[in-house]
Each structure stands twice: as structure tokens, then as C-alpha cells.
Enzyme design. Structure first.
Site, short mmCIF file in Angstrom:
data_model
loop_
_atom_site.label_atom_id
_atom_site.label_comp_id
_atom_site.label_asym_id
_atom_site.label_seq_id
_atom_site.Cartn_x
_atom_site.Cartn_y
_atom_site.Cartn_z
CB SER A 1 4.97 20.78 -10.92
OG SER A 1 5.63 20.63 -9.68
CE1 TYR B 1 4.38 15.41 -11.62
CE2 TYR B 1 6.05 16.49 -10.27
CZ TYR B 1 4.73 16.40 -10.70
OH TYR B 1 3.78 17.26 -10.21
#
Ligand SMILES: NC(=O)c1ccc[n+]([C@@H]2O[C@H](COP(=O)([O-])OP(=O)(O)OC[C@H]3O[C@@H](n4cnc5c(N)ncnc54)[C@H](OP(=O)(O)O)[C@@H]3O)[C@@H](O)[C@H]2O)c1
Length: 270
Positions: free
Chosen positions: A144, A157
Site C-alpha cells: 500500500s 496496518y
């Protein structure tokens, strides 16, 4: 390069029940690849498998699995092995984010680490030896844009996605002369179920329209990068600039800026 399709080989796509994973499945089926699809929602996987078989005539199997569970992952690996098709393309796409203060996230926090970090590492560990032995294979790991900086309010995350990024880059360097290509894909914002699952719909509403990419475009960019043997694909000029900036800014000012942004952007705390 991505190994050519063959009835004796398949692509394993995780998180294929939604969003980017479903886009990967469609793009690979369109290229003639046989598929093994996994995620927790069996009904969604079955519907997609039916669509792909009908449209492309390609063999598609479905293996529901909670990737956060090691026992489930082992059952998945056994079931896939039982089909007798070698996994020569692995797309580690499944993932979800948890947002908000680190304190109080309890067991969900470990789940974020397991699904986003441990599961792709486990599947790489499982399928790399066979790929190396055959001198052929391709692995696309979905990281990401969040991987390029420590992110207050997304601490676990972002850290899990950094794990995926660096694991992938190291594997890329290790395996590139052994016929196996490994690529990290770092998407920016995509309209999938991600924001709803991570409870960030209000945060997402503040992201300008030009920073959103359709998952189909991101999947195509990832597969193109994989086919070209690129170590990393960041989709879009703005996100490439952001990744460079995050990478090169000294940690203290970067953290101060991110902490301020996090305090502004996390509405339910106020
Ligand atoms: N959307 C974005 O803005 C964005 C940005 C950067 C990176 N990403 C990354 O892109 C990837 C795909 O996300 P998306 O945007 O397509 O989100 P999505 O629509 O929510 O899809 C996530 C997929 O992961 C699967 N999944 C989640 N937890 C799982 C578990 N415990 N076991 C098995 N499968 C699980 C979900 O399937 P089930 O619920 O059926 O299990 C679903 O298929 C993720 O790795 C995400 O971190 C997304």
C-alpha cells in the site's frame, strides 16, 4: 515474466471476493489462466468463479479460507495441492485496515498483522521452493502507499504493509536470476469495500477525486509490472511523488506532520 497459461498450472489469488482481488481474477482469466480463488465469503467466490468459467472457459476453483488462521491456511494449501495444478502465479492481495487509536484495538490488531503480513509471508514460503525448482514463477504482493511511512491511527496496518513491501523487495533481489519474478504493488485510494471494512468512510470522503484509481486499472498496472519484472509498482504520478517524499523526509518532521494529519482526520475521536 508471468508464466504462460497451462492446464497443469494455476494462479492463486487471495481476497478474490471483492475489489482489487476480483479485478486480478478477471484480468488473469482474460489472459487464459486457470485460477484458484480464496477469501472467507464462499458465495462471492462461487459467483465470480461461475462468471469467469462462462466468459473465458478457464478452470476456476474456489477455496474459502480465513487467512488470519494458520490452520485454515494449511487446509487451503492442502486443498490447492490436491488439485494437482502447480501454483506458478501467486497474488497475495487479501487485506484490511484497522483505523483509530492503537490502545483498545485488542485482538483485531493481531488479525491485521496476520492477514496483511503473516499470510502473504506464509504463502510465499509455501510456493517459492516449487517455483525455484521449476525455474518459473511470478508473485505479486499487494502492499500500500501506507507502507512508505509510519502512520499514526493506522499503526499496525502501515507496519504490516511495510513488512510486505520489504519482504517482496528482498525476495525480488534473491530470486530474479532464478526464473522467479516478485513484485510489490502499492496502490493508493481505490473504491472498493476497503473504507467500509476499515471504518474510514468519512476519511475517504476527504480524498480528492483525482487520487482515486479504479481497481481494474490498478490490477492491470500490477500485472504489467509483474510481467516486466519490476520490483515495485506505485500507481499514479501523485502517489509516486508521495512515496518518494515519505521515503526521503527525515523521520521527526515526517512524524510531526503525520501526527497532525491524523489528529485532524480521525473524526470519531473528537
Ligand atoms: N482500497 C484501497 O484504498 C487500498 C489502498 C491501498 C492498498 N489496498 C490493499 O488492497 C488489497 C485489496 O483491498 P480492496 O481495496 O480490494 O478491499 P476489499 O474490497 O475490502 O477486499 C479485501 C479482500 O480481502 C479479503 N480478506 C479480508 N480479510 C480476510 C481474511 N481474514 N481471510 C481471507 N480473506 C480476507 C476479503 O474477503 P472476505 O471478506 O470474503 O474474506 C476481500 O476479498 C488489500 O491488501 C488492501 O490492504 C487497498
Amino acid at each position: 515474466v508471468i508464466p504462460p497459461p497451462s492446464p497443469r498450472r494455476a494462479c492463486l489469488v487471495t481476497g478474490a471476493s471483492s475489489g482489487l482481488g476480483a479485478a486480478f481474477a478477471r484480468a488473469l482469466a482474460a489472459r487464459g489462466h486457470g485460477l484458484s480463488l480464496t477469501a472467507r465469503r464462499a458465495d462471492r467466490l462461487q459467483t465470480l468463479a461461475g462468471e469467469l468459467r462462462e466468459r473465458w472457459g478457464t478452470p476456476v476453483s474456489v477455496h474459502p479460507c480465513d487467512l488470519g488462521s494458520e490452520a485454515d491456511r494449511r487446509a487451503l494449501i492442502d486443498a490447492v495441492a490436491g488439485e494437482g495444478r502447480a501454483i506458478e502465479v501467486l497474488v497475495n492481495n487479501a487485506g484490511f485496515a484497522l483505523s483509530g487509536p492503537f490502545a483498545g484495538q485488542d485482538s483485531q490488531l493481531l488479525e491485521v498483522m496476520r492477514v496483511n503480513g503473516e499470510a502473504p509471508a506464509h504463502l510465499c514460503e509455501t510456493y517459492v521452493p516449487g517455483m525455484v525448482a521449476r525455474g518459473r514463477g511470478a508473485i505479486l504482493n499487494v502492499s500500500s502507499i501506507a507502507a512508505f511511512a509510519p502512520l499514526p491511527s493506522f499503526a499496525a496496518y502501515a507496519a504490516a504493509k511495510t513488512l510486505v513491501l520489504n519482504l517482496t523487495l528482498a525476495l525480488h533481489a534473491e530470486l530474479r536470476h532464478r526464473g522467479v519474478t516478485v513484485t510489490a504493488l502499492a496502490p493508493g485510494a481505490m473504491r472498493t469495500e476497503f473504507a467500509e471494512v476499515s471504518g474510514t468512510a468519512s476519511l475517504a470522503a476527504g480524498i480528492p477525486g483525482r487520487l482515486w484509481s479504479p481497481p481494474e486499472r490498478v490490477a492491470e498496472a500490477g500485472l504489467r509490472g509483474l510481467d516486466r519484472g519490476q520490483p515495485l509498482v506505485v500507481v499514479g504520478v501523485a502517489y509516486r511523488a508521495l512515496a518518494m517524499l515519505a521515503h526521503h523526509t527525515p523521520r521527526r518532521p515526517l512524524l510531526a506532520t503525520l501526527a497532525r494529519a491524523s489528529a485532524r482526520g480521525w473524526p470519531s475521536e473528537h
